[in-house]
Design a protein around this motif. Structure first.
Motif, short mmCIF file in Angstrom:
data_model
loop_
_atom_site.label_atom_id
_atom_site.label_comp_id
_atom_site.label_asym_id
_atom_site.label_seq_id
_atom_site.Cartn_x
_atom_site.Cartn_y
_atom_site.Cartn_z
N ALA A 103 88.12 -2.51 -43.59
CA ALA A 103 88.88 -1.52 -44.37
C ALA A 103 90.37 -1.64 -44.10
O ALA A 103 91.18 -1.12 -44.87
CB ALA A 103 88.39 -0.11 -44.03
N ILE A 104 90.75 -2.29 -43.03
CA ILE A 104 92.16 -2.54 -42.74
C ILE A 104 92.50 -3.90 -43.34
O ILE A 104 92.05 -4.94 -42.88
CB ILE A 104 92.45 -2.53 -41.22
CG1 ILE A 104 92.09 -1.17 -40.64
CG2 ILE A 104 93.91 -2.87 -40.96
CD1 ILE A 104 92.22 -1.09 -39.13
N LEU A 105 93.29 -3.86 -44.41
CA LEU A 105 93.58 -5.07 -45.17
C LEU A 105 94.75 -5.84 -44.60
O LEU A 105 95.79 -5.96 -45.21
CB LEU A 105 93.86 -4.70 -46.64
CG LEU A 105 92.73 -3.97 -47.35
CD1 LEU A 105 93.17 -3.55 -48.73
CD2 LEU A 105 91.49 -4.84 -47.42
N LYS A 106 94.61 -6.36 -43.41
CA LYS A 106 95.69 -7.14 -42.82
C LYS A 106 95.84 -8.41 -43.59
O LYS A 106 94.90 -8.93 -44.15
CB LYS A 106 95.39 -7.42 -41.35
CG LYS A 106 95.46 -6.17 -40.50
CD LYS A 106 96.85 -5.67 -40.49
CE LYS A 106 97.04 -4.39 -39.75
NZ LYS A 106 98.30 -3.78 -39.88
N LEU A 107 96.86 -8.94 -43.75
CA LEU A 107 98.18 -8.79 -43.16
C LEU A 107 99.06 -7.88 -44.00
O LEU A 107 98.79 -7.70 -45.17
CB LEU A 107 98.73 -10.15 -42.92
CG LEU A 107 99.70 -10.95 -43.65
CD1 LEU A 107 100.11 -12.01 -42.59
CD2 LEU A 107 99.27 -11.73 -44.84
N ASP A 108 100.12 -7.35 -43.40
CA ASP A 108 100.98 -6.40 -44.10
C ASP A 108 102.04 -7.08 -44.97
O ASP A 108 102.21 -6.76 -46.13
CB ASP A 108 101.67 -5.47 -43.10
CG ASP A 108 100.70 -4.56 -42.39
OD1 ASP A 108 99.61 -4.32 -42.93
OD2 ASP A 108 101.02 -4.08 -41.29
N ILE A 109 102.79 -7.99 -44.37
CA ILE A 109 103.89 -8.68 -45.05
C ILE A 109 104.02 -10.09 -44.50
O ILE A 109 103.37 -10.43 -43.52
CB ILE A 109 105.25 -7.94 -44.86
CG1 ILE A 109 105.56 -7.77 -43.38
CG2 ILE A 109 105.29 -6.64 -45.61
CD1 ILE A 109 106.95 -7.28 -43.11
N THR A 110 104.88 -10.86 -45.13
CA THR A 110 105.17 -12.20 -44.61
C THR A 110 106.69 -12.33 -44.47
O THR A 110 107.45 -11.62 -45.12
CB THR A 110 104.59 -13.30 -45.51
OG1 THR A 110 104.76 -14.56 -44.87
CG2 THR A 110 105.23 -13.32 -46.88
N ALA A 111 107.09 -13.23 -43.60
CA ALA A 111 108.52 -13.47 -43.34
C ALA A 111 108.70 -14.95 -43.01
O ALA A 111 107.72 -15.65 -42.74
CB ALA A 111 108.98 -12.59 -42.18
#
Length: 164
Positions: A15-23
């Motif tokens: 239910a935790i859809l990791k990853l949040d962002i990319t850099a």
């Protein structure tokens, strides 16, 4: 997106859809210890103050620096509010105007790139941020099946469950 990038969803809690962002994290010129050689081989006697590096440990300083700047601009924002600002202003489009690609040269999915590439200038004034408090996290643990003994590890006293 590099083939070695972390991928979602979270294996323990889907239910935790990791990853949040990319850099930026591939072929970055970075400060480097002169205690080791650039190759880390025993026979390599070279020393350099900088090296070209890749990995999540290389993108982390970019995000950490942006988080520090956001906290300076918005000292009242919680970590969750900062995360919200970063995620809601990220973009799945790179600087050439095309969709971020995965290592396979296919469009990167949110499981590969999260909300997209970090955009610090937009995150500074996102217009709206979503915040979370301790009870929100505890409610998630309760809904995930953690028992009261486990919950009390994180919070002593009564827990007020959300009804929404």
């Amino acid at each position: 997106m590099a083939s070695f990038s972390s991928r979602g969803p979270n294996l323990i809690t889907p239910a935790i859809l990791k990853l949040d962002i990319t850099a930026p994290g591939v072929n970055i010129i970075a400060a480097y210890t002169e205690g080791n050689s650039p190759s880390n081989e025993v026979f390599d006697n070279r020393r350099t103050a900088f090296n070209v590096m890749s990995g999540t440990s290389i993108s982390c300083p970019h995000v950490s620096g942006v988080v520090g700047l956001l906290k300076a601009i918005h000292p009242d924002w919680s970590p969750a509010a900062i995360r919200s600002a970063l995620m809601t202003t990220a973009s799945p489009i790179h600087n050439t105007g095309k969709t971020l690609l995965d290592a396979t040269r296919e469009d990167a999915t949110p499981f590969a790139s999260g909300s997209g590439h970090i955009r610090p200038n937009l995150a500074a004034d996102p217009g709206l941020v979503y915040d979370l408090g301790v009870n929100d996290y505890l409610n998630f643990l309760c809904a995930s099946g953690y028992d009261s003994q486990a919950i009390h590890t994180f919070k002593q006293g009564p827990l007020y469950m959300s009804t929404t």
